[in-house]
Scaffold this active site. Structure first.
Site, PDB file in Angstrom:
ATOM      1  N   GLY A 123      -4.186  -9.568  -6.950  1.00 51.54           N
ATOM      2  CA  GLY A 123      -3.142 -10.566  -6.688  1.00 51.54           C
ATOM      3  C   GLY A 123      -3.459 -11.340  -5.419  1.00 51.54           C
ATOM      4  O   GLY A 123      -3.992 -10.774  -4.471  1.00 51.54           O
ATOM      5  N   GLU A 134      -6.413  -1.902  -3.709  1.00 50.32           N
ATOM      6  CA  GLU A 134      -6.948  -0.635  -4.254  1.00 50.32           C
ATOM      7  C   GLU A 134      -7.862  -0.845  -5.457  1.00 50.32           C
ATOM      8  O   GLU A 134      -8.878  -0.173  -5.594  1.00 50.32           O
ATOM      9  CB  GLU A 134      -5.807   0.311  -4.645  1.00 50.32           C
ATOM     10  N   THR A 170      -3.357  -6.881   0.645  1.00 53.53           N
ATOM     11  CA  THR A 170      -2.259  -6.748  -0.328  1.00 53.53           C
ATOM     12  C   THR A 170      -0.940  -6.975   0.391  1.00 53.53           C
ATOM     13  O   THR A 170      -0.738  -6.441   1.491  1.00 53.53           O
ATOM     14  CB  THR A 170      -2.218  -5.375  -1.043  1.00 53.53           C
ATOM     15  N   ASP A 217       1.583  -5.639  -0.563  1.00 50.42           N
ATOM     16  CA  ASP A 217       2.289  -4.360  -0.716  1.00 50.42           C
ATOM     17  C   ASP A 217       2.071  -3.399   0.451  1.00 50.42           C
ATOM     18  O   ASP A 217       2.810  -2.429   0.590  1.00 50.42           O
ATOM     19  CB  ASP A 217       1.837  -3.655  -2.008  1.00 50.42           C
ATOM     20  N   ARG A 222      30.820 -10.296  -3.376  1.00 53.90           N
ATOM     21  CA  ARG A 222      29.946  -9.784  -4.436  1.00 53.90           C
ATOM     22  C   ARG A 222      28.946  -8.751  -3.924  1.00 53.90           C
ATOM     23  O   ARG A 222      28.648  -8.712  -2.722  1.00 53.90           O
ATOM     24  CB  ARG A 222      29.101 -10.943  -5.005  1.00 53.90           C
ATOM     25  N   MET A 261       8.775  -7.229  -4.508  1.00 54.12           N
ATOM     26  CA  MET A 261       7.570  -6.617  -5.071  1.00 54.12           C
ATOM     27  C   MET A 261       7.312  -5.242  -4.445  1.00 54.12           C
ATOM     28  O   MET A 261       7.873  -4.914  -3.404  1.00 54.12           O
ATOM     29  CB  MET A 261       6.381  -7.545  -4.915  1.00 54.12           C
ATOM     30  N   GLY A 262       6.431  -4.528  -5.057  1.00 52.58           N
ATOM     31  CA  GLY A 262       6.120  -3.179  -4.598  1.00 52.58           C
ATOM     32  C   GLY A 262       6.057  -2.284  -5.812  1.00 52.58           C
ATOM     33  O   GLY A 262       7.034  -1.682  -6.223  1.00 52.58           O
ATOM     34  N   ARG A 318       4.411 -14.145  -2.420  1.00 53.35           N
ATOM     35  CA  ARG A 318       2.954 -14.200  -2.261  1.00 53.35           C
ATOM     36  C   ARG A 318       2.441 -15.610  -1.989  1.00 53.35           C
ATOM     37  O   ARG A 318       1.258 -15.796  -1.730  1.00 53.35           O
ATOM     38  CB  ARG A 318       2.285 -13.679  -3.546  1.00 53.35           C
TER      39      ARG A 318
HETATM   40  O1  F6P Z   1      -0.522  -6.207  -6.101  1.00 54.51           O
HETATM   41  C1  F6P Z   1       0.383  -7.031  -5.497  1.00 54.51           C
HETATM   42  C2  F6P Z   1       1.497  -7.411  -6.428  1.00 54.51           C
HETATM   43  O2  F6P Z   1       2.138  -8.497  -5.819  1.00 54.51           O
HETATM   44  C3  F6P Z   1       2.489  -6.296  -6.777  1.00 54.51           C
HETATM   45  O3  F6P Z   1       3.463  -6.090  -5.803  1.00 54.51           O
HETATM   46  C4  F6P Z   1       3.056  -6.793  -8.067  1.00 54.51           C
HETATM   47  O4  F6P Z   1       3.548  -5.758  -8.858  1.00 54.51           O
HETATM   48  C5  F6P Z   1       1.891  -7.445  -8.731  1.00 54.51           C
HETATM   49  O5  F6P Z   1       1.024  -7.843  -7.703  1.00 54.51           O
HETATM   50  C6  F6P Z   1       2.234  -8.609  -9.597  1.00 54.51           C
HETATM   51  O6  F6P Z   1       1.095  -9.017 -10.241  1.00 54.51           O
HETATM   52  P1  F6P Z   1       0.897 -10.384 -11.017  1.00 54.51           P
HETATM   53  O7  F6P Z   1       0.723 -11.457 -10.010  1.00 54.51           O
HETATM   54  O8  F6P Z   1      -0.334 -10.152 -11.815  1.00 54.51           O
HETATM   55  O9  F6P Z   1       2.125 -10.608 -11.821  1.00 54.51           O
END
Ligand code: F6P
Length: 344
Positions: free
Chosen positions: A10, A102, A124, A126, A161, A168-169, A277
């Site tokens: 990613g 990874e 990453t 993450d 509310r 993400m994670g 991202r």
């Molecule tokens: O590996 C980083 C990440 O942003 C994760 O947090 C997420 O699950 C994944 O990539 C999403 O991947 P994609 O961009 O392929 O949908």
């Protein structure tokens, strides 16, 4: 030297800053830097471009990666490993710098074991890569998610509310823990600690009973229910990518429904998704990425292959790729316990 560089997995804010740093330092020392396109796929097909000081100018603040990326796993293809080695030879490379998490670095380590001279750079959003205290991109993601929480607070409060923010994670809850702590979330749910729906509902009901008529729940996409065995997480479909990862997503909607049913409070969901991202890296990530790039080039020059540039304390050092890909770095539970003090 002739050094190849690729970005895999990613994308992540700061990738371009690493590329720029490797090229600027490499060119100063007389090296030719070849950008391999589309991650490991480029090492199968040979797609590449020469990188010059000019081609990396104006990059430090740009998100994404000028080299493009993919989730290609060359070992999923027949004779993929051999094809990568053949491309390496055909391009006349002396070394390869792989920037990734990874999966990308797992491939790098396998190739290193077969004799390929490779150095890694940890990337990453993450922040779950072992061997380094932090990865670049994480600070940017946390900044974006914290700003989202700040914004959700005012609208949640106005409408009385519960708002669930899904961040993400996949395997770890670093982003959720950091942004939740920074944004004052009332509940934070992470993959490291399976949750119980009744307990979540109780925390929210207790909060509302003392006059706070709104709540913010932050949930990592990979967080799952305490099912006492079996899959507790929510996935989008049954498909997996080339590294065997399922596509997560949906836990936020699931939670909002359950919270509404159990507490009677109106609930809404925001799924932050790829906004985390995209865009410019924070100054912290620009600097960390630059330090990693400079270090990676230094490691290549010193012939310290099979290593990765890593942040250890405040120093950028070398750790072995083996250590980096052995296991994931999960959330520091002491930090999570600090966040828990502020739940409800
Ligand atoms: O590996 C980083 C990440 O942003 C994760 O947090 C997420 O699950 C994944 O990539 C999403 O991947 P994609 O961009 O392929 O949908």
């Amino acid at each position: 030297m002739r050094i190849g560089i690729l970005t895999g997995g990613g994308d992540c804010p700061g990738l371009n800053a690493v590329i720029r740093a490797v090229v600027r330092k490499g060119v100063q020392e007389g090296d030719a830097i070849l950008g391999i396109l589309h991650g490991w796929n480029g090492m199968l097909t040979g797609q590449h471009e020469e990188l010059t000081q000019r081609s990396v100018s104006g990059l430090i603040h740009r998100g994404g990666t000028i080299l493009h990326t993919s989730r290609t796993n060359p070992f999923k293809e027949e004779s993929g490993g051999e094809k990568v080695v053949a491309t390496f030879k055909r391009l006349g490379l002396d070394a390869l710098i792989a920037i990734g998490g990874e999966d990308t670095l797992g491939v790098a380590f396998k190739l290193f074991q077969t004799g390929m001279p490779i150095v890694g750079v940890p990337k990453t959003i993450d922040n779950d890569l072992a061997g380094t205290d932090f990865t670049f991109g994480f600070d940017t993601a946390v900044t974006i998610a914290t700003e989202a929480i700040d914004r959700l607070h005012t609208t949640a409060e106005s409408h009385d509310r519960v708002i669930v923010l899904e961040v993400m994670g996949r395997n770890t809850g670093w982003i959720a823990t950091y942004c939740g702590l920074a944004g004052g979330a009332d509940v934070i749910l992470i993959p490291e600690k399976p949750f119980n729906l009744n307990e979540v509902a109780e925390v929210i009901s207790a909060r509302h009973s003392y006059g706070k008529n709104f709540s913010i729940v932050v949930v990592a996409e990979g967080a799952g229910m305490d099912t006492g065995g079996g899959e507790g997480y929510v996935k989008q479909d049954e498909g997996t990518d080339e590294f065997g990862h399922v596509r997560l997503g949906g836990v936020g909607h699931f939670l909002a429904r359950e919270i509404e049913d159990r507490t009677g409070f109106e609930a809404r969901v925001t799924v932050l998704g790829h906004v985390q991202r995209g865009g410019s890296p924070t100054p912290h990530d620009r600097i960390l990425a630059t330090r990693f790039g400079v270090k990676a080039h230094e490691l290549v020059r010193e012939g310290r292959f099979g290593t990765m540039a890593a942040l250890v304390g405040n120093r950028v050092d070398a750790v072995s790729l083996e250590e980096a890909v052995k296991s994931l770095k999960t959330v520091d539970m002491d930090l999570y316990r600090i966040a828990e003090i502020f739940f409800g």
